[in-house]
Design an enzyme around this catalytic site. Structure first.
Site, PDB file in Angstrom:
ATOM      1  N   ASP A   1       0.818  -1.224   0.000  1.00 34.48           N
ATOM      2  CA  ASP A   1       0.000   0.000   0.000  1.00 34.48           C
ATOM      3  C   ASP A   1       0.853   1.277   0.000  1.00 34.48           C
ATOM      4  OD1 ASP A   1      -2.139  -1.831   0.416  1.00 34.48           O
ATOM      5  OD2 ASP A   1      -1.902  -1.673   2.587  1.00 34.48           O
TER       6      ASP A   1
ATOM      7  N   GLU B   1     -11.393  -0.072  -3.371  1.00 36.72           N
ATOM      8  CA  GLU B   1     -10.565   0.468  -2.285  1.00 36.72           C
ATOM      9  C   GLU B   1      -9.361   1.176  -2.902  1.00 36.72           C
ATOM     10  OE1 GLU B   1      -9.359  -2.948   0.046  1.00 36.72           O
ATOM     11  OE2 GLU B   1      -8.124  -3.759  -1.555  1.00 36.72           O
TER      12      GLU B   1
HETATM   13  O1  FUB Z   1      -3.140  -3.628   3.508  1.00 37.64           O
HETATM   14  C1  FUB Z   1      -4.460  -3.887   3.947  1.00 37.64           C
HETATM   15  C2  FUB Z   1      -5.437  -3.593   2.872  1.00 37.64           C
HETATM   16  O2  FUB Z   1      -5.157  -4.381   1.724  1.00 37.64           O
HETATM   17  C3  FUB Z   1      -5.414  -2.191   2.356  1.00 37.64           C
HETATM   18  O3  FUB Z   1      -5.991  -1.250   3.220  1.00 37.64           O
HETATM   19  C4  FUB Z   1      -6.114  -2.378   1.069  1.00 37.64           C
HETATM   20  O4  FUB Z   1      -6.042  -1.309   0.193  1.00 37.64           O
HETATM   21  C5  FUB Z   1      -5.451  -3.629   0.555  1.00 37.64           C
HETATM   22  O5  FUB Z   1      -4.229  -3.340  -0.088  1.00 37.64           O
END
Ligand code: FUB
Length: 317
Positions: free
Chosen positions: A14, A221
């Protein structure tokens, strides 16, 4: 296109990259081993601290500035330090991060430092009115600052459709509108929201909001905002179809029109990124799970150059 992990001594994911004071700083998640089995709620992403990395040359040595904020230093958080981001304003550096509160609901917190490499001191409470995950902070040319956020499934965005938390709510399906990411203007000191949380509308090329069943294009997301030549680029992950895609607009709060894909699926379930200009070139920071041979929760950050056509669309070489 093939690139190597930026670091391999710990697992990272991320990546939110920014140029602060002439140097590239990367604010990623710090993945770690866990016994928790993979599930659709992402319980296996059980992170407990953040590291900051920096570099002065893409492809050059990367400095690990160490653990700059730990779960036990955040008074309101109980677990799961997921994807963070950072912003500089008024000479201070702000780390925005999601975590579950004591009742298991994701909120977004902020921690402050006088230097970009931390350590950061967390505010005692999450940002009032915040929810879900994956904050992306964006400071516009006029100094106005915004926070984009949201993530469905384990990120709980589907639980906030009626502006109060409904643990039983499901992601919409069918040809109606998809669940939309959220944004709010930030206060001058970046510690609170200045105004209402609002949905970010993403339209197709006919001006119709993307539909819930359009899993190849709808928001899941990993929101990111960058501005190039006066155009606002809102990019994100489609989640269960594993694409990084983008939409453009002429206002930081949208609406945005879907423009295409940036990255095809990578090794691992998740895909998450940032886009930043450094020394006249544009770079995509992203992650995959190659370093752990495909274990979803043990990822590694990478970087590659990206390019823009005259009409503003993005491509890779
Ligand atoms: O790293 C945890 C979660 O996985 C992140 O918040 C999302 O975007 C995905 O990458």
């Amino acid at each position: 296109m093939k690139s190597s992990p930026l670091v391999s001594h710990i697992y990272t994911a991320d990546p939110s990259a920014h140029v602060f004071d002439g140097r590239v700083y990367i604010y990623p998640s710090h993945d770690r081993e866990t016994d928790i089995a993979d599930n659709n709620l992402g319980d296996q992403y059980d992170m407990v601290d953040y590291h900051v990395f920096s570099l002065s040359q893409i492809g050059g040595p990367v400095t690990d500035h160490g653990a700059v904020l730990k779960l036990e230093e955040i008074p309101w958080a109980s677990r799961q330090l997921w994807a963070p981001d950072a912003a500089k304003k008024n000479g201070k550096y702000h780390l925005f991060f999601p975590a579950k509160d004591q009742s298991g609901i994701f909120r977004i917190g902020v921690a402050v430092s006088s230097v970009p490499y931390g350590p950061f001191v967390a505010e005692p409470n999450p940002i009032e009115g915040s929810y879900s995950i994956d904050p992306c902070s964006f400071v516009d040319d006029d100094g106005s600052a915004y926070l984009y956020f949201g993530g469905i499934w384990g990120g709980q965005l589907q639980c906030w459709q009626s502006n109060r938390f409904d643990p039983e709510a499901k992601e919409p399906s069918g040809s109606g509108p998809a669940l939309q990411p959220r944004a709010a203007k930030l206060s001058e000191d970046l510690l609170s929201f200045d105004g209402e949380v609002q949905p970010i509308v993403i339209l197709d090329d006919k001006g119709k909001p993307l539909s819930a069943d359009d899993h190849d294009r709808r928001f899941f997301e990993a929101a990111w905002m960058h501005k190039r030549d006066g155009v606002y680029y809102f990019s994100y992950s489609t989640g269960d179809t594993h694409y990084l895609v983008y939409a453009t607009g002429d206002n930081p709060l949208g609406p945005f029109t879907y423009r295409g894909r940036i990255l095809e699926p990578v090794i691992g379930w998740t895909t998450h990124h940032s886009i930043v200009e450094y020394l006249g070139k544009w770079y995509l920071f992203y992650h995959d799970a190659s370093l752990s041979h495909g274990r979803n929760h043990l990822r590694c950050v990478k970087v590659m150059e990206i390019f823009y056509r005259r009409n503003g669309t993005i491509y890779l070489k």
